[in-house]
Scaffold this motif. Structure first.
Motif, PDB file in Angstrom:
ATOM      1  N   GLN A  68      27.301  13.580 -10.407  1.00  0.00           N
ATOM      2  CA  GLN A  68      28.498  14.284 -10.859  1.00  0.00           C
ATOM      3  C   GLN A  68      28.151  15.298 -11.941  1.00  0.00           C
ATOM      4  O   GLN A  68      28.670  16.420 -11.946  1.00  0.00           O
ATOM      5  N   ILE A  69      27.255  14.927 -12.832  1.00  0.00           N
ATOM      6  CA  ILE A  69      26.823  15.834 -13.898  1.00  0.00           C
ATOM      7  C   ILE A  69      26.095  17.040 -13.297  1.00  0.00           C
ATOM      8  O   ILE A  69      26.333  18.187 -13.688  1.00  0.00           O
ATOM      9  N   GLU A 102      33.471  12.458  -6.633  1.00  0.00           N
ATOM     10  CA  GLU A 102      34.036  11.404  -7.476  1.00  0.00           C
ATOM     11  C   GLU A 102      33.452  10.034  -7.120  1.00  0.00           C
ATOM     12  O   GLU A 102      33.376   9.159  -7.968  1.00  0.00           O
ATOM     13  N   PRO A 131      27.274   8.739  -7.836  1.00  0.00           N
ATOM     14  CA  PRO A 131      26.831   8.238  -9.143  1.00  0.00           C
ATOM     15  C   PRO A 131      27.027   9.298 -10.230  1.00  0.00           C
ATOM     16  O   PRO A 131      27.006  10.502  -9.953  1.00  0.00           O
ATOM     17  N   GLU A 132      27.202   8.846 -11.456  1.00  0.00           N
ATOM     18  CA  GLU A 132      27.468   9.762 -12.573  1.00  0.00           C
ATOM     19  C   GLU A 132      26.413  10.860 -12.730  1.00  0.00           C
ATOM     20  O   GLU A 132      26.783  12.014 -12.960  1.00  0.00           O
TER      21      GLU A 132
END
Length: 86
Positions: free
Chosen positions: A22-23, A15, A18-19
């Motif tokens: 997370q993907i 969480e 970085p995004e």
């Protein structure tokens, strides 16, 4: 299809990532569910012991998991390479 669980600490670490990481983590989770613990298409995938594995999500982040005797997989670490338990 495998049942995949993720430890709370691994969830907290992802969480904070970085995004894009997370993907990638979500994609790895889907691959683990669909095809099991052996994930040779992931970067730097390796078998750490008889039932533990790891791979890189990107240069800085890794995920580690183990398989049980059934069709269950537990991701016990996800986060920076520097803190990886291997």
């Amino acid at each position: 299809m495998y049942k995949v669980s993720v430890r709370k600490k691994a969830i907290k670490n992802i969480e904070k990532a970085p995004e894009p990481v997370q993907i990638l983590f979500d994609q790895l989770m889907q691959d683990l569910r669909d095809t099991g613990p052996v994930q040779t298409k992931w970067p730097n995938y390796s078998k750490l012991s008889e039932k533990t594995y790891h791979c890189h999500l990107n240069y800085s982040y890794v995920a580690c998991w183990y398989e049980s005797e059934t069709i269950e997989i537990e991701v016990y670490y996800a986060g920076s390479r520097e803190g990886a338990p291997y």
